[in-house]
Design a protein around this motif. Sequence first.
Motif, short mmCIF file in Angstrom:
data_model
loop_
_atom_site.label_atom_id
_atom_site.label_comp_id
_atom_site.label_asym_id
_atom_site.label_seq_id
_atom_site.Cartn_x
_atom_site.Cartn_y
_atom_site.Cartn_z
N LYS A 84 1.49 5.62 -1.54
CA LYS A 84 0.95 6.85 -2.12
C LYS A 84 1.72 7.17 -3.40
O LYS A 84 2.94 7.09 -3.42
CB LYS A 84 1.12 8.02 -1.13
CG LYS A 84 0.53 7.73 0.24
CD LYS A 84 -0.83 8.38 0.38
CE LYS A 84 -1.34 8.22 1.80
NZ LYS A 84 -2.45 7.26 1.85
N ASN A 125 0.85 -1.19 0.00
CA ASN A 125 0.00 0.00 0.00
C ASN A 125 0.88 1.24 0.00
O ASN A 125 1.77 1.34 0.82
CB ASN A 125 -0.87 -0.04 1.28
CG ASN A 125 -2.14 0.71 1.09
OD1 ASN A 125 -2.18 1.62 0.27
ND2 ASN A 125 -3.16 0.38 1.86
N ASP A 184 -3.89 7.00 -3.54
CA ASP A 184 -3.70 5.80 -2.71
C ASP A 184 -3.74 4.57 -3.62
O ASP A 184 -4.75 4.32 -4.28
CB ASP A 184 -4.82 5.74 -1.67
CG ASP A 184 -4.31 5.15 -0.38
OD1 ASP A 184 -3.08 4.84 -0.32
OD2 ASP A 184 -5.12 4.99 0.55
#
Lengths: 401, 527
Positions: free
Chosen positions: B48, B46, B56
């Motif tokens: 940015k 995960n 995201d």
Amino acid sequence: MKQKPLLKLATLSLCALLLSGCWSKRELNELGIVTAIGIDLQDDQYKVTVQVINPSEVSSQEMTTRTAVSTYTAVGNSIFEAIRRLVTQTPRQVYMAHVREIIFGEEMAKKGIGKALDFLSRDHEMRTDFHLTVAEGMEAEDLLKVLTPLERIPAEKAYSSIKAGEKYWAPVQSVKISDVLSAMLSEGDNPVLTGMRVVGDPEQGSNLDNVEKVNSPTRIKISRLAVFQKDHLAGWLTENQSKGYSYIVDKVHSSAEFVPCKDADKGGITLEVFDSTSSMEAVVQAGNPKVTISINIEAGIAEVECPLKLSETAVIHQVEKQFEKRMNNMVTGTVEVLQQDLKSDVLGFGELIHRTDKTYWKTVQEDWENIFPDVETDVKVNVKIKRTGTIVDSYQKDMEG
Amino acid sequence: MPRYSRRKRQTPKEETSTDKLGKSLQTNIAQFKQTLGDSTDIVIRNFKAGQTGSMDIAVLYTSGLVNEAIVHDFVLDTLMVQIRQTPLDTIEKQDYQIIKDFAMTGGNITDIDTMGKLFDHVLSGDTVVMLDGSIQAMAIDTRDWESRGVEEPSTQSVVRGPKEGFTETLRTNTALMRRRIKDENLWIRTKPIGKKSKTDVAVVYLNGVADEKVVKEVYHRLDKINIDAILDSGYVEELIQDETYTPFPTVYNSERPDTIAAGILEGKIAIIVDGSPFVLLVPALFVNFFQAAEDYFQRADFSTLIRMVRYLAFFLAMLTPSVYIALTTYHQEMIPTSLLVSLSAQREGVPFPAFVEALLMEITFEILREAGVRLPKAVGSAISIVGALVLGQAAVEAGIVSSAMVIVVSLTAISSFVSPSFSFAISIRMLRFGFMILAATLGLFGILLGLIILTLHLSSLRSFGVPYLSPMAPFIVADQKDAILRFPRWKLTTRPRLISQQKITRENGEAPKPPKRSRRKKRKKQE
């Protein structure tokens, strides 16, 4: 689910097959394999002797002190009864599919073998490829006791002896039960059987030391034919006469024939017969039957002791003539003995005349036994020498010179 | 109680498979994690992205099923480094399409919109990229896992001929097929089968040559399969075969690409199952199980001879013990005298009937064989010594079995391995016992009865509509060229009539001849 009833039916019927469950099953080690049966007479009863193989002795690699075969003897009102009675002595059920020889004692043969043949041809267990023989001058029981060298099973020895004798020497014949029955039952024909005899002491022959010597003192010899008048023994042919018989009935595959040289003390010539065909013709003239026997022999020269120039055709022709004469004598001798001494039509003259002249045959049919000795015969022998071997001329001449 | 628990376990799965992906990335990931029970081999990265780091993104893949280098170089590197300067957040809503169209460098990208598909792709080795705010996710093909290379097949080995064998990986196997048949009509269609295993099953055939009816039938039967898992092609074979209750295989299988390619060229249809090196081939005929690959690599006369030996071995393997039992317990008169004497000498002192003796030896052999197959290789030699010494020699010397029986059993055993197809050898071995029972109860009569039933049964069998015994029954003269006999290659001009009903002719066969000597040369020679 619809198809299930059919499946059930099929399964049930398959199971029904299994219900017979090992019917008539016999394990190999429950069998007493019989190779020869001897049939004698004893006070109006049959005395049956069987020669049973001892399998472990026959096929064992080691030397043992036990014999390869054993004989058992039992007496009964019929042959079958006697054979069943054997169980009282043998540990195993007697199994007769592999019988090689049926031997009749001479006494039995003289009294007639006709009744005994019924069992041999009726019994389902027996194959029909066994030989029928006669024990010469003795009981079959004694003959079956003799042990033989080379072949461990005496009956097997006899079987192959007869086969070899028939093929390479000609005086013996492998006579099957069908031959005997057809000759016995037809009018104007009679059977012959091969004779077996023991040379030496039969008692000693049953001992194991008979086969422990290089030259076995007691042996079984197969060399001549027994002539039957219908179902009883009429007499014996000599070895040469037996050969003559084989030539007449066209049963010679191969043989050897000897004729002396012109100068008799120099030796003789031997021919190797490799083909012989014979034919018989009958004519009835003015109520007198006459039979012409013609024999064509093809041969090669096997051995020459006379000083002959075989490269010349004339010499070959001369040899052929000599042999024709000799063969003629032999065959005529056989016919004479059969007509005069034994009075048995084993040559099938009757059959032949029946076929040629039916009306005449009808008149003599009843009395044929008495007419047969007077039938006129004419023997024609034709010898053809085809080969002279790997050398042509004899070197005897050079040796002398 | 068990019913309740079963229902409880099943319900959540059914819900997720049709669930659409939500807009919120975190919700999707949470659901994903929960359904998988936090399995440790699943990697969820995960991060940015974008100029301001406002986008995201999550990258999901299964460790071990993907090529980590590809995932790193083409997915993570692209998203995290190369598009760092792109103002992703300004374009709004079209981010997904832009990333897919302009950024992703993977070769094969699929759109995903449901939870079920998400699981399918992640668990089969794809890397899935999810964007926050998008109801779609992209699956990039990064499949690559540890697998066996192409090796020589362990079954059906040949002396002369290609030594490549199929592997457990479907893609390798289809590649092996493509390399042999570079025809545009070689169609390969894949379909996952198995509710849990989702095994890829590929149907391979030559369009226009294979009988369309049979192709349809194959698809139909494959579609009907409703099973949890397919772990080997044997599962598929059992589920699509014509007849369950028969000792004979009606589906052919092989580890050899050349054999399968030859079958496809004849108009047959191959079924490749992921995870199994054994490829299925339908329709399968009785004669196919006697044709070895090498028959076609060796000269025709030699192949014919060897093929006849195989048929002989088939009967030997099936009937030797039963004929021995029948002859020695019922028909002693049929054995030559001298053989009978030596057989009965060997049986002296053997305590059991011939049938029990044979059964004993056959079962012992089957046990030995089974042990030999299953045991670790190191123990194998020990087993063979025990087998040879204990069974072969000691049993005979102890007088428990006769040496003739040892010969019979060995002959049978060796003959049963002559068959080029292992599955067929098994059926012979089963039938052997039936024949032994028949022989022990009914003798030769029973054996004949068994053979008649066997022939009837064989005639009733069909493999995907094609009579199992063809080209013998129904008798097809043209197909005899490659049944028991093997004609020279230039004579094998037509495909089997009943298998490919279209394009029967293969080639125009003409016998090879030496070039004709020109006339001038001839004249010269004469002078």
